[in-house]
Design a protein around this motif. Structure first.
Motif, PDB file in Angstrom:
ATOM      1  N   MET A  58      25.569  64.226 -51.845  1.00 58.93           N
ATOM      2  CA  MET A  58      26.824  63.597 -52.219  1.00 58.93           C
ATOM      3  C   MET A  58      26.746  62.071 -52.076  1.00 58.93           C
ATOM      4  N   ARG A  59      26.006  61.621 -51.062  1.00 59.76           N
ATOM      5  CA  ARG A  59      25.894  60.191 -50.812  1.00 59.76           C
ATOM      6  C   ARG A  59      25.204  59.474 -51.978  1.00 59.76           C
ATOM      7  N   ILE A  60      24.203  60.120 -52.561  1.00 60.16           N
ATOM      8  CA  ILE A  60      23.478  59.501 -53.679  1.00 60.16           C
ATOM      9  C   ILE A  60      24.385  59.330 -54.889  1.00 60.16           C
ATOM     10  N   TYR A  61      25.288  60.275 -55.111  1.00 54.38           N
ATOM     11  CA  TYR A  61      26.206  60.175 -56.243  1.00 54.38           C
ATOM     12  C   TYR A  61      27.197  59.027 -56.057  1.00 54.38           C
ATOM     13  N   ILE A  62      27.690  58.869 -54.852  1.00 55.48           N
ATOM     14  CA  ILE A  62      28.628  57.775 -54.567  1.00 55.48           C
ATOM     15  C   ILE A  62      27.916  56.429 -54.728  1.00 55.48           C
ATOM     16  N   THR A  63      26.699  56.323 -54.210  1.00 49.00           N
ATOM     17  CA  THR A  63      25.931  55.088 -54.333  1.00 49.00           C
ATOM     18  C   THR A  63      25.642  54.770 -55.795  1.00 49.00           C
ATOM     19  N   ALA A  64      25.223  55.775 -56.552  1.00 47.83           N
ATOM     20  CA  ALA A  64      24.931  55.566 -57.974  1.00 47.83           C
ATOM     21  C   ALA A  64      26.189  55.155 -58.736  1.00 47.83           C
ATOM     22  N   PHE A  65      27.316  55.773 -58.432  1.00 45.67           N
ATOM     23  CA  PHE A  65      28.575  55.424 -59.083  1.00 45.67           C
ATOM     24  C   PHE A  65      28.982  53.984 -58.772  1.00 45.67           C
ATOM     25  N   LEU A  66      28.871  53.579 -57.510  1.00 46.69           N
ATOM     26  CA  LEU A  66      29.220  52.207 -57.132  1.00 46.69           C
ATOM     27  C   LEU A  66      28.278  51.199 -57.788  1.00 46.69           C
ATOM     28  N   LEU A  67      27.004  51.505 -57.819  1.00 50.44           N
ATOM     29  CA  LEU A  67      26.041  50.615 -58.463  1.00 50.44           C
ATOM     30  C   LEU A  67      26.334  50.480 -59.943  1.00 50.44           C
ATOM     31  N   PHE A  68      26.571  51.593 -60.602  1.00 52.37           N
ATOM     32  CA  PHE A  68      26.881  51.577 -62.028  1.00 52.37           C
ATOM     33  C   PHE A  68      28.171  50.803 -62.301  1.00 52.37           C
ATOM     34  N   SER A  69      29.176  50.986 -61.450  1.00 49.23           N
ATOM     35  CA  SER A  69      30.450  50.272 -61.614  1.00 49.23           C
ATOM     36  C   SER A  69      30.259  48.766 -61.483  1.00 49.23           C
ATOM     37  N   LEU A  70      29.488  48.330 -60.497  1.00 50.60           N
ATOM     38  CA  LEU A  70      29.242  46.905 -60.316  1.00 50.60           C
ATOM     39  C   LEU A  70      28.456  46.313 -61.480  1.00 50.60           C
ATOM     40  N   LEU A  71      27.488  47.062 -61.991  1.00 51.98           N
ATOM     41  CA  LEU A  71      26.736  46.578 -63.142  1.00 51.98           C
ATOM     42  C   LEU A  71      27.617  46.461 -64.380  1.00 51.98           C
ATOM     43  N   VAL A  72      28.505  47.424 -64.592  1.00 55.02           N
ATOM     44  CA  VAL A  72      29.416  47.370 -65.736  1.00 55.02           C
ATOM     45  C   VAL A  72      30.348  46.172 -65.618  1.00 55.02           C
ATOM     46  N   ILE A  73      30.874  45.922 -64.420  1.00 51.58           N
ATOM     47  CA  ILE A  73      31.764  44.777 -64.213  1.00 51.58           C
ATOM     48  C   ILE A  73      31.009  43.473 -64.470  1.00 51.58           C
ATOM     49  N   ALA A  74      29.767  43.379 -63.989  1.00 51.03           N
ATOM     50  CA  ALA A  74      28.980  42.163 -64.196  1.00 51.03           C
ATOM     51  C   ALA A  74      28.715  41.930 -65.677  1.00 51.03           C
ATOM     52  N   PHE A  75      28.376  42.969 -66.416  1.00 49.04           N
ATOM     53  CA  PHE A  75      28.081  42.799 -67.836  1.00 49.04           C
ATOM     54  C   PHE A  75      29.347  42.533 -68.648  1.00 49.04           C
ATOM     55  N   ILE A  76      30.473  43.115 -68.255  1.00 52.15           N
ATOM     56  CA  ILE A  76      31.738  42.813 -68.941  1.00 52.15           C
ATOM     57  C   ILE A  76      32.112  41.351 -68.708  1.00 52.15           C
ATOM     58  N   PHE A  77      31.961  40.897 -67.480  1.00 54.38           N
ATOM     59  CA  PHE A  77      32.243  39.499 -67.168  1.00 54.38           C
ATOM     60  C   PHE A  77      31.368  38.576 -68.009  1.00 54.38           C
ATOM     61  N   GLY A  78      30.093  38.901 -68.082  1.00 48.02           N
ATOM     62  CA  GLY A  78      29.181  38.063 -68.845  1.00 48.02           C
ATOM     63  C   GLY A  78      29.473  38.064 -70.325  1.00 48.02           C
ATOM     64  N   SER A  79      29.872  39.195 -70.868  1.00 48.93           N
ATOM     65  CA  SER A  79      30.113  39.263 -72.311  1.00 48.93           C
ATOM     66  C   SER A  79      31.405  38.547 -72.710  1.00 48.93           C
ATOM     67  N   GLN A  80      32.321  38.366 -71.787  1.00 46.92           N
ATOM     68  CA  GLN A  80      33.575  37.673 -72.084  1.00 46.92           C
ATOM     69  C   GLN A  80      33.417  36.155 -72.070  1.00 46.92           C
ATOM     70  N   ASN A  81      32.328  35.654 -71.523  1.00 47.29           N
ATOM     71  CA  ASN A  81      32.085  34.217 -71.425  1.00 47.29           C
ATOM     72  C   ASN A  81      30.910  33.849 -72.322  1.00 47.29           C
ATOM     73  N   GLU A  82      31.206  33.228 -73.438  1.00 49.13           N
ATOM     74  CA  GLU A  82      30.159  32.885 -74.393  1.00 49.13           C
ATOM     75  C   GLU A  82      29.677  31.440 -74.255  1.00 49.13           C
ATOM     76  N   GLN A  83      30.145  30.738 -73.242  1.00 47.77           N
ATOM     77  CA  GLN A  83      29.699  29.364 -73.054  1.00 47.77           C
ATOM     78  C   GLN A  83      28.230  29.342 -72.653  1.00 47.77           C
ATOM     79  N   THR A  84      27.598  28.215 -72.896  1.00 48.98           N
ATOM     80  CA  THR A  84      26.211  28.049 -72.455  1.00 48.98           C
ATOM     81  C   THR A  84      26.197  27.217 -71.188  1.00 48.98           C
ATOM     82  N   LEU A  85      25.194  27.444 -70.406  1.00 49.57           N
ATOM     83  CA  LEU A  85      25.026  26.647 -69.194  1.00 49.57           C
ATOM     84  C   LEU A  85      23.571  26.234 -69.094  1.00 49.57           C
ATOM     85  N   THR A  86      23.346  25.151 -68.393  1.00 52.60           N
ATOM     86  CA  THR A  86      22.009  24.606 -68.240  1.00 52.60           C
ATOM     87  C   THR A  86      21.504  24.935 -66.850  1.00 52.60           C
ATOM     88  N   LEU A  87      20.340  25.595 -66.787  1.00 56.23           N
ATOM     89  CA  LEU A  87      19.712  25.902 -65.509  1.00 56.23           C
ATOM     90  C   LEU A  87      18.558  24.942 -65.299  1.00 56.23           C
TER      91      LEU A  87
END
Length: 80
Positions: free
Chosen positions: A1-30
């Protein structure tokens, strides 16, 4: 059960990160020590999320490997 919760949380954080990134189309200089590059925010978020995930995975595997190899201390003391 612990692996499923961890996988769900990881997947949720990755989805949030990619949604955030796709909403911002500005360029930045590294600025690196020896180079400079321009990336979109989506590419930067994807890059650093992946890099953070890989570094975390490497650290966890290294920690597990060290604990596996480390000799276990005996609970009984030897007589001299």
């Amino acid at each position: 059960m612990r692996i499923y919760i961890t996988a769900f949380l990881l997947f949720s954080l990755l989805v949030i990160a990619f949604i955030f990134g796709s909403q911002n189309e500005q360029t930045l200089t590294l600025n690196y020590l020896i180079a400079r590059t321009e990336l979109s925010v989506a590419a930067a978020v994807s890059l650093f999320t992946t890099l953070g995930f890989l570094l975390g995975l490497l650290f966890c595997l290294l920690w597990k490997f060290v604990r596996m190899i480390k000799p276990k201390k005996s609970s009984s003391k030897e007589s001299v």
